[in-house]
Design an enzyme around this catalytic site. Sequence first.
Site, PDB file in Angstrom:
ATOM      1  N   CYS A   2      11.056  -7.014  73.127  1.00  0.00           N
ATOM      2  CA  CYS A   2      11.892  -5.935  73.632  1.00  0.00           C
ATOM      3  C   CYS A   2      12.023  -6.003  75.142  1.00  0.00           C
ATOM      4  CB  CYS A   2      11.282  -4.583  73.245  1.00  0.00           C
ATOM      5  SG  CYS A   2      10.956  -4.416  71.468  1.00  0.00           S
ATOM      6  N   ILE A  55       9.276  -6.908  63.444  1.00  0.00           N
ATOM      7  CA  ILE A  55       8.360  -6.363  62.443  1.00  0.00           C
ATOM      8  C   ILE A  55       8.749  -4.906  62.183  1.00  0.00           C
ATOM      9  CG2 ILE A  55       5.951  -5.746  61.964  1.00  0.00           C
ATOM     10  CD1 ILE A  55       5.114  -8.075  63.726  1.00  0.00           C
ATOM     11  N   GLU A  78       4.034  -8.402  70.762  1.00  0.00           N
ATOM     12  CA  GLU A  78       3.544  -8.462  69.389  1.00  0.00           C
ATOM     13  C   GLU A  78       2.022  -8.331  69.408  1.00  0.00           C
ATOM     14  OE1 GLU A  78       5.584  -8.354  67.042  1.00  0.00           O
ATOM     15  OE2 GLU A  78       7.436  -9.248  67.780  1.00  0.00           O
TER      16      GLU A  78
END
Length: 630
Positions: A2, A55, A78
């Site tokens: 992101c 995810i 992550e």
Amino acid sequence: MCGISGFIAITPASAYDKAATLRRMNRTLAHRGPDAEEYAEIGAAYLGHRRLAVIDIEASRQPMTTADGRYTLLYNGELYNYKTLRTELQALGRRFRTAGDTEVTLQTIAQYGDAALDKLQGMFAFACWDAETQTLFMARDHLGVKPFYYFFDGQVFAFASEIKALLEHPSVSRDIDLDALGLFLECQYIPAPLTIYKSIRKLPAGHALRLANGKLHQWSYWTPSYAAKPDWDEAESLARLDSELRRSVERMLMADVPLGAFVSGGIDSSLIAAMMTDLTGKPIETFNLGFQDNQKVSDTTQSEHVYAERVAQHIGANHHALMVTPDDVLAAFDSWVEVFDEPFGDQAALPTMLLSKLTRQHVTVALTGEGADELFSGYSNYRKRVAEERFTRILGAPLSPLRAAIPLMPTSVQKDRFIKAIGLPLAQRYATIPNVFDRATHTGLFSDAMLHQQKTHIADYAAKFFDECDAKDYIEKLMYVDMRLWLPDDLLTKVDRATMAYSLEARVPYLDHQFVEFVAQLDPALKQKGKTTKYLLKKLAEKYLPDSIVHRGKQGFVMPLSPWLEGGLKQHMESSLGINGLQKRGLFRDGALPNLLAKHRRGRSNHAGRLWALTVLELWFKRHQPDFKL
């Protein structure tokens, strides 16, 4: 993966539109997160997020707030141990509304506070606002895989994943840091905490920040130790290495989107791809590029695409190759200036962008091989430095008359690696891998005004890490310097910006921090054995790859610059170094740049790397500071 951005209005009264500012900041990061755009305004905190869904695609939207409304998280990265942490937190009474790693990170911070950093295993940069205490807690992952930039003037604190977002805030000045510019010219990148702008700083890898009561506090939360050396023989070390690396790769296979791997044809990325194939039990997608001029494929001494194809055939991968020409590089220059917000001279940056564009057409996540050289002594330079130190420690001793004579020698002699080492303290003798314009050349290269602004050299940064490392073996100290300096500020910066420019997430199995801690325990003789670099890693690679790949000579991922600068890139280079380019900016002595170019043309020296760094510097000026003149 992101993009995050936001600011804290410490002094509320201000004329600018805060909501509009936040949206401008966040929208500059659309490439980092094309799947969602979200905002939160909580008192003094203005928080923006761009999401690349990997995810828990349908949920896990950000900014994410705890059920009691106290903590709000912006998260880029992550968390590879999120399932284990989730179970731990549930046992403590924490309840979850989503299935992703973002909420696990949020709940870990809510549960443990600063100690959450001891729990997180992954790549990340985050900012968490505590509405109750009116504090902002921020951190960057252990090795610096993900970026974090910030600005603070006592009235406003602003942060973002990239510099371009911060420049949208009206409080952020665009004044250039000439000390940082000198460092770029010395080593092709700008080391943390500096950036090209005086007002903006990078958060170093493995560090955290807290903004509280209008004051900013920074601390280091992780430093690997090399002190403990278990009594493992070679066989046990090899077995443990196999197990630990497979565990790291397996963790990084978690995703709800397609995955692939960059494969260069060297052992680092090829071994990762082979393990991915073994762990998934099916063919994976592999990606590589090669170099050619505008008519024909380059000699394979300049391009590894042939070896990458052999690796792909060996592991049964679905292989995708891209051949790059000088015209491709020229066409990508405009994109480069937008992607890298500050001068960045790594030759591999543009090809990596082109490779990322190809890769994103097929997958959303790609595993890469960065970090293996810095962990396993992959550069022959390390062995040479160890051999030289047997002499430089004597000739460069504090009372050695030779050391005092170094500054009196000609520049051509001073910049010799061996001579330079004699003249420096032990901690400064190894700076970092790229050496563009050696500090000994600065007097003859820089204008007096530019020289006056040079406060530090790259050796000053290297010395900090050399002294910080607790290794007894000299070669491990050298690797540590590169792991803390060259790796995050050059290699990982290149990979993050190049991949995220096309909304591609890159994962780096060699840089799982627990894997790094394991490698730090290995006997250094198993990393560099005689003239064999990466000895133990090559032993492991023999299990997965053909000997012709494992034991061929090391080759860097660089463009064939010399022929290209005399061909397709010639006009662009000459324009950048000319009287309407860098020569007008007051940074260099009269005649210094034409003289450099003339020496290169006459073949007296190969200055291709220097000419490239100067070319991309002028490109940056034209885009970001066209009227700059010192």
